[in-house]
Motif scaffolding. Structure first.
Motif, PDB file in Angstrom:
ATOM      1  N   ALA A 177       0.862  -1.298   0.102  1.00  0.00           N
ATOM      2  CA  ALA A 177       0.114  -0.046  -0.037  1.00  0.00           C
ATOM      3  C   ALA A 177       0.927   1.314  -0.017  1.00  0.00           C
ATOM      4  N   VAL A 178       2.227   1.095   0.499  1.00  0.00           N
ATOM      5  CA  VAL A 178       3.039   2.272   0.530  1.00  0.00           C
ATOM      6  C   VAL A 178       2.272   3.563   1.268  1.00  0.00           C
ATOM      7  N   SER A 179       1.606   3.577   2.324  1.00  0.00           N
ATOM      8  CA  SER A 179       0.858   4.537   2.727  1.00  0.00           C
ATOM      9  C   SER A 179       1.682   5.364   3.639  1.00  0.00           C
ATOM     10  N   SER A 180       2.660   5.167   4.113  1.00  0.00           N
ATOM     11  CA  SER A 180       3.459   5.908   4.782  1.00  0.00           C
ATOM     12  C   SER A 180       4.652   6.800   4.041  1.00  0.00           C
ATOM     13  N   PRO A 181       5.117   7.997   4.246  1.00  0.00           N
ATOM     14  CA  PRO A 181       6.081   8.468   3.613  1.00  0.00           C
ATOM     15  C   PRO A 181       7.544   7.937   3.604  1.00  0.00           C
ATOM     16  N   GLU A 182       7.699   6.955   4.722  1.00  0.00           N
ATOM     17  CA  GLU A 182       8.799   6.300   4.727  1.00  0.00           C
ATOM     18  C   GLU A 182       9.036   5.064   3.734  1.00  0.00           C
ATOM     19  N   ALA A 183       7.929   4.345   3.707  1.00  0.00           N
ATOM     20  CA  ALA A 183       7.861   3.228   2.576  1.00  0.00           C
ATOM     21  C   ALA A 183       7.681   3.907   1.053  1.00  0.00           C
ATOM     22  N   ARG A 184       7.058   5.143   0.987  1.00  0.00           N
ATOM     23  CA  ARG A 184       7.186   5.693  -0.374  1.00  0.00           C
ATOM     24  C   ARG A 184       8.711   6.074  -0.693  1.00  0.00           C
ATOM     25  N   ALA A 185       9.399   6.547   0.274  1.00  0.00           N
ATOM     26  CA  ALA A 185      10.715   6.699  -0.070  1.00  0.00           C
ATOM     27  C   ALA A 185      11.633   5.557  -0.389  1.00  0.00           C
ATOM     28  N   ILE A 186      11.316   4.397   0.295  1.00  0.00           N
ATOM     29  CA  ILE A 186      12.123   3.254  -0.106  1.00  0.00           C
ATOM     30  C   ILE A 186      11.649   2.825  -1.386  1.00  0.00           C
ATOM     31  N   ARG A 187      10.416   2.856  -1.822  1.00  0.00           N
ATOM     32  CA  ARG A 187       9.702   2.425  -3.100  1.00  0.00           C
ATOM     33  C   ARG A 187      10.493   3.398  -4.143  1.00  0.00           C
ATOM     34  N   ARG A 188      10.825   4.598  -3.718  1.00  0.00           N
ATOM     35  CA  ARG A 188      11.144   5.392  -4.878  1.00  0.00           C
ATOM     36  C   ARG A 188      12.416   5.191  -5.278  1.00  0.00           C
ATOM     37  N   VAL A 189      13.286   4.638  -4.205  1.00  0.00           N
ATOM     38  CA  VAL A 189      14.825   4.210  -4.580  1.00  0.00           C
ATOM     39  C   VAL A 189      14.575   2.892  -5.451  1.00  0.00           C
ATOM     40  N   LEU A 190      13.624   1.922  -4.657  1.00  0.00           N
ATOM     41  CA  LEU A 190      13.577   0.860  -5.745  1.00  0.00           C
ATOM     42  C   LEU A 190      13.221   1.171  -7.180  1.00  0.00           C
ATOM     43  N   ARG A 191      12.368   1.722  -7.439  1.00  0.00           N
ATOM     44  CA  ARG A 191      11.868   2.293  -8.714  1.00  0.00           C
ATOM     45  C   ARG A 191      12.972   3.180  -9.687  1.00  0.00           C
ATOM     46  N   GLU A 192      13.422   4.050  -8.865  1.00  0.00           N
ATOM     47  CA  GLU A 192      14.655   4.935  -9.756  1.00  0.00           C
ATOM     48  C   GLU A 192      15.953   4.239  -9.848  1.00  0.00           C
ATOM     49  N   ALA A 193      16.420   3.672  -8.688  1.00  0.00           N
ATOM     50  CA  ALA A 193      17.971   3.018  -8.528  1.00  0.00           C
ATOM     51  C   ALA A 193      17.700   1.830  -9.171  1.00  0.00           C
ATOM     52  N   ARG A 194      16.790   0.938  -8.981  1.00  0.00           N
ATOM     53  CA  ARG A 194      16.578  -0.460  -9.626  1.00  0.00           C
ATOM     54  C   ARG A 194      17.749  -1.378  -9.264  1.00  0.00           C
ATOM     55  N   PRO A 195      17.884  -1.389  -7.919  1.00  0.00           N
ATOM     56  CA  PRO A 195      18.947  -2.301  -7.287  1.00  0.00           C
ATOM     57  C   PRO A 195      18.638  -3.819  -7.763  1.00  0.00           C
ATOM     58  N   HIS A 196      19.905  -4.492  -8.120  1.00  0.00           N
ATOM     59  CA  HIS A 196      19.857  -5.856  -8.346  1.00  0.00           C
ATOM     60  C   HIS A 196      19.708  -6.702  -7.111  1.00  0.00           C
ATOM     61  N   ILE A 197      20.302  -6.332  -6.041  1.00  0.00           N
ATOM     62  CA  ILE A 197      20.344  -7.015  -4.633  1.00  0.00           C
ATOM     63  C   ILE A 197      19.877  -5.934  -3.550  1.00  0.00           C
ATOM     64  N   VAL A 198      18.684  -6.485  -2.777  1.00  0.00           N
ATOM     65  CA  VAL A 198      18.252  -5.773  -1.804  1.00  0.00           C
ATOM     66  C   VAL A 198      18.283  -6.605  -0.470  1.00  0.00           C
ATOM     67  N   HIS A 199      19.289  -5.983   0.573  1.00  0.00           N
ATOM     68  CA  HIS A 199      19.655  -6.697   1.836  1.00  0.00           C
ATOM     69  C   HIS A 199      19.000  -5.967   2.910  1.00  0.00           C
ATOM     70  N   ASP A 200      17.997  -6.530   3.550  1.00  0.00           N
ATOM     71  CA  ASP A 200      17.268  -6.057   4.697  1.00  0.00           C
ATOM     72  C   ASP A 200      17.820  -6.576   6.058  1.00  0.00           C
ATOM     73  N   LEU A 201      18.174  -5.507   6.820  1.00  0.00           N
ATOM     74  CA  LEU A 201      18.823  -5.890   8.072  1.00  0.00           C
ATOM     75  C   LEU A 201      17.948  -5.713   9.412  1.00  0.00           C
ATOM     76  N   HIS A 202      17.730  -6.665   9.892  1.00  0.00           N
ATOM     77  CA  HIS A 202      16.822  -6.652  11.305  1.00  0.00           C
ATOM     78  C   HIS A 202      17.499  -7.286  12.504  1.00  0.00           C
ATOM     79  N   GLU A 203      16.640  -7.067  13.734  1.00  0.00           N
ATOM     80  CA  GLU A 203      17.096  -7.831  14.857  1.00  0.00           C
ATOM     81  C   GLU A 203      15.935  -8.415  15.473  1.00  0.00           C
ATOM     82  N   PHE A 204      16.252  -9.344  16.432  1.00  0.00           N
ATOM     83  CA  PHE A 204      15.243 -10.045  17.144  1.00  0.00           C
ATOM     84  C   PHE A 204      15.299 -10.259  18.535  1.00  0.00           C
ATOM     85  N   THR A 205      14.329 -10.214  19.329  1.00  0.00           N
ATOM     86  CA  THR A 205      14.773 -10.528  20.981  1.00  0.00           C
ATOM     87  C   THR A 205      13.903 -11.631  21.272  1.00  0.00           C
ATOM     88  N   GLU A 206      12.908 -12.101  20.504  1.00  0.00           N
ATOM     89  CA  GLU A 206      11.773 -13.305  21.077  1.00  0.00           C
ATOM     90  C   GLU A 206      12.205 -14.506  19.796  1.00  0.00           C
TER      91      GLU A 206
END
Length: 438
Positions: A177-206
């Motif tokens: 839905a890209v309803s947030s400005p942050e998601a739209r910014a990420i989408r814009r990078v995906l659409r315009e820069a067209r990365p070949h690889i996307v590496h998503d960094l996270h952490e977990f506690t549970e």
């Protein structure tokens, strides 16, 4: 202490280059400016103000065009959006002299959840180390790979230490839905820069996977992802990252599987970045690092705990860059093939299921040739369609034979789980899928 935890403590500085003691404020090794996290020995994270100063200094230290022949990296910082609270979302680019016709573009998204700070710290350090690397190996890497970094994609959450954005949204559930400005910014990078690889960094506690495993990885599981992209993503996750982490001293496992390999969930959710990026024709991977202490030493020393979390992310990131440099031709060919096939039209669309969970009854259908929006429903879909780069005809007809055709179906089909508008599917001739699709 577990054997891998002991090895990890000793390997941390050697493998990832994370200092095991506080760094003086006057500069890091070799005169390089340290992050706030490094200056404090891992006991506190880099503040937003420190990040701004740090990036300004990196850009200032990078060579100008007149020194491009020296083989040094160029660092650029570009504003790509603004958060709900008015904070800048910035894209960092690290590039060297080009030696191949199409460098592999690797995008690191370093902290969609504001209470998972280790990925951001790893990315800030990675940018500096790449820019400062004058070795032949470092030069060859940046001749073949362009590195794109969204170090702080959720700046409001990072400032508040909260998982969600300032609007209370989980950013990693907003890539359809890209309803947030942050998601739209990420989408814009995906659409315009067209990365070949996307590496998503996270952490977990549970617990989210293999018991007592401090690092986890996963590829896109959505069934609409092109098979060649999924195959390369599995190679990246399991064979590259899943090998590099144990070699550095950390046990690693597949996110969503227990110690026997039994699946704990499907995770084909198209709203997740690794699935959404793969539907946008990228080789995508998720890396999760455990944020809780894994040893008595980490329980006694918060700095050691923080440095381990950052170091593990750095090991995984460098494994991704190595594969990008070594498998560039295969990666760019797979991305190109995926886009071209989508432009001809997919034969089927999946509304449920994953590569480890069969699609439910009625969850797979022939891909319609188009979707017809009505004037009253178009406004609710307009922004998402535009942000995904989906072409809409003047009569509000959306053909599925276009690069983002699968996402168009997931946005508009009444059967889709997260549709933003219920459009009218228009079957192809004979009521089957796209004619001639393969």
């Amino acid at each position: 202490m577990r054997a891998w935890a002991t090895r990890a403590v000793l390997a941390m500085a050697l493998v990832a280059g994370v200092a095991l003691a506080p760094t003086p404020a006057g500069g890091g090794r070799g005169g390089r400016v340290p992050t706030g996290f490094e200056r404090r020995g891992g006991t506190a994270w880099t503040t937003p103000a420190e990040e701004r100063d740090y990036l300004r200094d990196l850009v200032a230290a990078a060579p100008g065009p007149e020194r491009a022949g020296w083989g040094a990296a160029r660092v650029d910082v570009t504003r790509v959006g603004t958060s709900a609270r008015g904070r800048a979302l910035e894209l960092i680019t690290v590039a060297g002299a080009r030696s191949v016709s199409e460098p592999v573009r690797v995008l690191f998204v370093c902290g969609q959840h504001g209470d998972e700070p280790a990925g951001r710290e790893a990315c800030l350090k990675l940018v500096r180390d790449l820019a400062a690397d004058r070795s032949p190996a470092g030069r060859r890497l940046l001749e073949r790979v362009t590195v794109l970094v969204l170090a702080t994609p959720n700046p409001d959450g990072a400032a508040a230490g909260t998982r969600a954005t300032a609007e209370g949204l989980d950013l990693n559930r907003d890539h359809v839905a890209v309803s947030s400005p942050e998601a739209r910014a990420i989408r814009r990078v995906l659409r315009e820069a067209r990365p070949h690889i996307v590496h998503d960094l996270h952490e977990f506690t549970e617990p989210t996977g293999t018991a007592a495993t401090p690092t986890l990885y996963l590829w896109p599981r959505n069934l609409n992802v092109a098979p060649e992209l999924r195959s390369l993503a599995i190679e990246l996750a399991r064979d590259r990252i899943g090998t590099a982490l144990p070699a550095a001293g950390w046990a690693a496992g597949v996110y969503g599987e227990d110690t026997t390999g039994r699946r704990l969930g499907g995770d084909g959710d198209e709203r997740l970045l690794r699935n959404a990026a793969a539907l946008d024709h990228a080789v995508a991977v998720l890396v999760e690092v455990g944020a809780r202490p894994v040893s008595a030493l980490e329980r006694a020393d918060p700095g050691l705990l923080g440095r381990r979390r950052v170091a593990a992310h750095l090991v995984a990131a460098r494994a991704t860059l190595r594969m990008a440099a070594e498998r560039g031709d295969a990666i760019t060919a797979a991305v190109r093939t995926s886009r071209e096939r989508a432009a001809r039209g997919a034969a089927a669309v999946y509304f449920d299921g994953a590569d480890n969970v069969p699609a439910g009854r009625g969850a797979v259908a022939p891909m319609p040739c188009a979707y017809r929006l009505t004037p009253d429903r178009y406004p609710s879909a307009r922004v998402a369609l535009a942000e995904h780069g989906i072409r809409v005809e003047p009569d509000l007809r959306v053909e599925t034979a276009q690069p983002a055709g699968a996402m168009a179906a997931l946005l508009l089909d009444p059967r889709a789980r997260f549709a933003v508008a219920a459009a009218i599917p228009e079957p192809c001739a004979g009521g089957s899928g796209i004619a001639g699709a393969s």
